[in-house]
Design an enzyme around this catalytic site. Structure first.
Site, short mmCIF file in Angstrom:
data_model
loop_
_atom_site.label_atom_id
_atom_site.label_comp_id
_atom_site.label_asym_id
_atom_site.label_seq_id
_atom_site.Cartn_x
_atom_site.Cartn_y
_atom_site.Cartn_z
N LYS A 143 -12.80 -1.43 7.22
CA LYS A 143 -12.09 -2.39 8.06
C LYS A 143 -12.71 -2.42 9.46
CE LYS A 143 -8.88 -2.17 4.74
NZ LYS A 143 -8.60 -3.24 3.77
N TRP A 154 0.82 -1.21 0.00
CA TRP A 154 0.00 0.00 0.00
C TRP A 154 0.85 1.26 0.00
CZ3 TRP A 154 -4.27 -0.54 -2.08
CH2 TRP A 154 -5.09 -1.65 -1.85
N ASP A 207 -1.65 6.89 6.58
CA ASP A 207 -2.73 6.03 6.12
C ASP A 207 -2.96 5.00 7.22
OD1 ASP A 207 -4.41 4.14 5.04
OD2 ASP A 207 -3.21 3.74 3.25
#
Length: 366
Positions: free
Chosen positions: A202, A101, A178
């Site tokens: 999530k 990511w 993030d």
């Protein structure tokens, strides 16, 4: 109906009580005669939902007053572009690479300026992205607009359990985080953060909602090419209502925040997450059969990838897991293996059921 234990990395399991309340309110929210999906985002009813959701979120995460909370869309993938359009000034940005990511984040930032890799845990072979580069080793730029980290790599199972203190490293640039896959699972050190963002799917709610926490002094610096709907200053000035926000996702997030508060808040949830992760990693490490390749001090509490000694065993493992209602355990296609995501809403009983099955499988195939 017996619900399965869903170990998906996201969209992920939600608290059963939240789903039950949403079902109960689907046709008629609090006597309004309409469901939340049908409400105007500017109407009184949704205004009540939004205000309570934002207030509860600020309380749960102890978000300081100098931070604006923005309710946006597009997920972390979109923020990979929106952040540099707002903060980079077209210049240099620093990136700490710790997994797939953060790699994607830097690749997107390159479209808007120079994006430097100042630290990386990239390595060859099976050990790739399994450690964390110590902040003291980071080669920070003198003129960076911001320093970006992904504090939990969902795919690689690597987590920064403490955010870096850039000031202690002699860096005045704001830290951008993030935190999509661990938001709400532990407190956030806001004194070290300039901007944090997280997709909701999530720990917070369904996909479609992105939370952005931005310090007020970082507003108002968007590049001319930045669309108005992505300009943090515009979104903040309009109370996240510049365009129609993801109303139903915000409503579900609000129910999740109430559930979190009822669990004792973030501190209590963090302790349960530590317990769940310890149970799973102890089962992996003590098995002599399963393997986790991440350095112990860098292991994620939310996403635990693990591997079998023989590739031929993955298919029967997953079949047996599904028979026991243990779902979504297949690893990400880029790394293979297996992965258990044990977010806030995964009960301890779910991890216990997984560990029991893992032990039975190892005994049969070891």
């Amino acid at each position: 109906m017996t619900r399965a234990y869903n170990f998906s990395a996201g969209p992920a399991t939600l608290p059963e009580s939240v789903l039950a309340q949403a079902a109960d309110e689907m046709l008629d929210w609090h006597g309004s005669g309409m469901g939340v999906m049908e409400m105007s985002h500017r109407g009184r009813e949704f205004g009540e939902i939004f205000a309570r959701t934002e207030l509860r979120l600020r309380e749960l995460l102890a978000v300081p007053a100098e931070f604006k909370i923005l309710f946006m869309q597009g997920g972390a993938i979109a923020e990979n572009a929106i952040v540099p359009m707002n903060l980079s000034s077209g210049g240099v940005t620093d990136h700490v690479v710790t997994g797939l990511w953060s790699i994607k984040t830097r690749q997107e930032a390159l479209r808007y300026g120079e994006a430097r890799v100042v630290a990386s845990n990239e390595a060859a072979g099976a050990a790739n992205h399994t450690t964390l580069p110590a902040p003291a080793t980071w080669r920070l730029s003198a003129n960076a607009s911001y320093v970006h980290v992904c504090s939990n790599e969902t795919i690689n199972g690597v987590e920064m359990h403490e955010l870096p203190d850039l000031r202690a490293l002699g860096c005045e640039a704001p830290l951008v985080v993030d935190c999509s896959s661990h938001i709400g699972s532990r407190p956030i050190e806001w004194s070290r953060v300039g901007l944090a963002y997280a997709g909701a799917q999530k720990n917070i709610g369904p996909s479609g909602l992105t939370l952005v926490f931005v310090r007020e002094d970082l507003l108002g610096h968007a590049l001319p090419i930045c669309p108005s709907a992505f300009d943090y200053a515009v979104v903040a000035a309009n109370g996240s209502m510049y365009n129609t926000p993801p109303t139903y996702s915000i409503y579900i997030a609000g129910l999740v925040f109430e559930w979190m508060a009822a669990q004792g808040g973030v501190a209590a949830i963090e302790q349960r997450n530590i317990e769940k992760a310890a149970l799973l990693y102890d089962a992996i490490d003590g098995s002599g059969f399963y393997a986790n390749r991440v350095a112990r001090e860098a292991r994620s509490r939310m996403n635990a990838p693990f591997f079998l000694p023989d590739d031929r065993l993955y298919a029967p493992f997953l079949v047996g897991a599904e028979e026991r209602r243990l779902l979504q355990l297949k690893g990400h296609k880029s790394v293979g293996g297996l992965r258990a995501s044990i977010y806030n809403a995964m009960p301890l009983a779910g991890v216990q059921a997984l560990v029991t099955y893992m032990r039975e499988f190892a005994q049969r195939h070891g």
